[in-house]
Design an enzyme around this catalytic site. Structure first.
Site, PDB file in Angstrom:
ATOM      1  N   GLN A 150       0.846  -1.191   0.000  1.00  0.00           N
ATOM      2  CA  GLN A 150       0.000   0.000   0.000  1.00  0.00           C
ATOM      3  C   GLN A 150       0.885   1.246   0.000  1.00  0.00           C
ATOM      4  OE1 GLN A 150      -3.496  -0.622   2.939  1.00  0.00           O
ATOM      5  NE2 GLN A 150      -1.973  -2.161   3.502  1.00  0.00           N
ATOM      6  N   HIS A 168      -1.494   1.637  -4.197  1.00  0.00           N
ATOM      7  CA  HIS A 168      -1.929   3.032  -4.010  1.00  0.00           C
ATOM      8  C   HIS A 168      -1.042   4.027  -4.750  1.00  0.00           C
ATOM      9  CE1 HIS A 168      -3.944   1.546  -0.053  1.00  0.00           C
ATOM     10  NE2 HIS A 168      -4.650   1.265  -1.111  1.00  0.00           N
ATOM     11  N   GLY A 236       2.891  -4.438   8.908  1.00  0.00           N
ATOM     12  CA  GLY A 236       2.826  -2.994   9.110  1.00  0.00           C
ATOM     13  C   GLY A 236       1.651  -2.295   8.476  1.00  0.00           C
TER      14      GLY A 236
HETATM   15  N1  APR Z   1       6.976  -2.172  12.088  1.00  0.00           N
HETATM   16  C1  APR Z   1       5.829  -2.752  11.663  1.00  0.00           C
HETATM   17  N2  APR Z   1       4.612  -2.176  11.812  1.00  0.00           N
HETATM   18  C2  APR Z   1       4.568  -0.980  12.424  1.00  0.00           C
HETATM   19  C3  APR Z   1       5.725  -0.320  12.897  1.00  0.00           C
HETATM   20  C4  APR Z   1       6.976  -0.979  12.711  1.00  0.00           C
HETATM   21  N3  APR Z   1       8.114  -0.442  13.109  1.00  0.00           N
HETATM   22  N4  APR Z   1       5.343   0.862  13.461  1.00  0.00           N
HETATM   23  C5  APR Z   1       3.983   0.927  13.335  1.00  0.00           C
HETATM   24  N5  APR Z   1       3.518  -0.175  12.723  1.00  0.00           N
HETATM   25  C6  APR Z   1       2.145  -0.524  12.376  1.00  0.00           C
HETATM   26  C7  APR Z   1       1.070   0.123  13.222  1.00  0.00           C
HETATM   27  O1  APR Z   1       0.860  -0.577  14.420  1.00  0.00           O
HETATM   28  C8  APR Z   1      -0.141   0.043  12.286  1.00  0.00           C
HETATM   29  O2  APR Z   1      -0.817  -1.187  12.440  1.00  0.00           O
HETATM   30  O3  APR Z   1       1.898  -0.105  11.056  1.00  0.00           O
HETATM   31  C9  APR Z   1       0.500   0.097  10.880  1.00  0.00           C
HETATM   32  C10 APR Z   1       0.322   1.422  10.151  1.00  0.00           C
HETATM   33  O4  APR Z   1      -1.049   1.591   9.889  1.00  0.00           O
HETATM   34  P1  APR Z   1      -1.556   2.870   9.082  1.00  0.00           P
HETATM   35  O5  APR Z   1      -0.869   4.070   9.588  1.00  0.00           O
HETATM   36  O6  APR Z   1      -3.031   2.811   9.139  1.00  0.00           O
HETATM   37  O7  APR Z   1      -1.002   2.631   7.601  1.00  0.00           O
HETATM   38  P2  APR Z   1      -1.584   1.674   6.471  1.00  0.00           P
HETATM   39  O8  APR Z   1      -2.319   0.526   7.038  1.00  0.00           O
HETATM   40  O9  APR Z   1      -0.471   1.375   5.556  1.00  0.00           O
HETATM   41  O10 APR Z   1      -2.605   2.664   5.718  1.00  0.00           O
HETATM   42  C11 APR Z   1      -3.277   2.169   4.599  1.00  0.00           C
HETATM   43  O11 APR Z   1      -4.276   4.296   4.194  1.00  0.00           O
HETATM   44  O12 APR Z   1      -3.839   6.456   4.424  1.00  0.00           O
HETATM   45  C12 APR Z   1      -4.037   5.499   3.492  1.00  0.00           C
HETATM   46  O13 APR Z   1      -3.255   5.268   1.289  1.00  0.00           O
HETATM   47  C13 APR Z   1      -2.837   5.312   2.602  1.00  0.00           C
HETATM   48  O14 APR Z   1      -1.749   3.257   1.976  1.00  0.00           O
HETATM   49  C14 APR Z   1      -2.310   3.946   3.044  1.00  0.00           C
HETATM   50  C15 APR Z   1      -3.530   3.257   3.587  1.00  0.00           C
END
Ligand code: APR
Length: 293
Positions: A150, A168, A236
């Protein structure tokens, strides 16, 4: 069940060792790369660390052609210094989605949106892949790996992963407002996009990013990849955003699913192997687990 023929250092002379290794390596390469059924009565010889190992071919095929499909999110790049979206101090705590990540926001204030991505693009040029990215690239030595991300950063590719599908979009690419499916590379030397930057047809350029409310053109190919997975790994992502989060439902029943995240992620399933760790440590643990199986 495997039979080991040790290449006895004392007995090995240049030729023998070289021949065996060469034969073994050729078979190794053939079996792994080109042909799948050179065998001696269903046994194959492989050379690992100068040791010729005779092993039932079924083991090799099972072991080597296992298909691992990874679904990664912003957490994959957190240890490279890139903010996630929904964690404390995540991007969506500092910016309004509707202002910077929707077609409506772009129509209302295009330079505000372009600046939001210009800043992220410049930040991307200052960071490096982390051990989690490199660990996934290294998995390709042992498994058939495909990554569905993503993330709009290029850290998987910079770490050496050879098959990465971006759901994305990609930060280092632009497209025209009239043809969002035709990307143009953005040069790291000139990473900024501005109102008035046009393509050869005279159409305004925008970031090659899928904004909220826009179609996700790569979802169908992604579903096909997930359906072919022997092992599915989620790294993540908070699984808050669809259709990406729905990919979990396309994993063939009974195939193992792993989830790497330092925080709790709701999946509404109890058959997922949770690795409660950051991406770097989590990928290390996953690799040990898969290679020991
Ligand atoms: N290693 C692994 N995971 C981690 C770490 C780390 N060091 N630090 C944080 N995380 C986790 C968090 O606990 C959370 O579950 O990464 C995740 C991040 O989640 P989001 O911020 O919601 O990001 P994501 O799921 O990629 O968002 C999806 O939303 O905003 C839109 O288009 C954008 O692609 C993105 C989509």
């Amino acid at each position: 069940m495997s039979f080991q023929i040790g290449v006895d250092k004392n007995q090995t002379d240049e030729n023998d060792g070289r021949n065996v290794s060469l034969l073994g390596t050729l078979l190794f390469k053939t079996v792994f790369r080109i042909e799948k059924n050179i065998n001696f009565a269903s046994l194959s010889i492989i050379i690992i660390d100068n040791t010729a190992i005779m092993i039932p071919q079924s083991h090799i095929l099972n072991y080597l052609t296992a298909k691992i499909v990874i679904l990664s999110g912003a957490g994959m790049s957190a240890e490279s210094g890139i903010s996630t979206f929904r964690d404390t101090n995540g991007l969506w705590n500092n910016y309004k989605i509707e202002e910077v990540a929707t077609p409506e926001g772009f129509a209302k204030n295009p330079q505000l949106v372009l600046d939001f991505y210009n800043q992220r693009r410049k930040e991307l040029l200052t960071v490096e892949p982390n051990p989690g990215h490199y660990g996934l690239a290294a998995l390709e030595k042992y498994f058939d790996v495909e990554i569905i991300t993503q993330n709009v950063d290029n850290l998987h590719e910079r770490a050496g992963s050879s098959r990465v599908l971006h759901l994305h979009g990609e930060l280092m690419k632009s497209c025209s407002v009239c043809n969002p499916n035709k990307p143009y590379d953005i040069s790291p030397a000139h990473p900024e996009l501005h109102v008035g930057d046009k393509d050869s047809h005279g159409d305004q350029l925008r970031p090659f990013i899928v904004w909220f409310g826009e179609a996700v053109p790569m979802i169908e190919p992604a579903i096909r990849i997930v359906e072919s997975a022997d092992i599915f790994v989620i790294i993540g992502t908070s699984l808050n955003v669809y259709p990406a989060a729905g990919l979990l439902n396309y994993v063939t029943k009974g195939q193992p699913v792993y989830l790497i995240d330092p925080n709790e992620v709701k999946t509404y399933r109890d058959d997922i192997h949770i690795i409660k760790a950051g991406a770097a440590e989590g990928v290390k643990q996953l690799t040990e687990l898969l290679r020991s199986q």
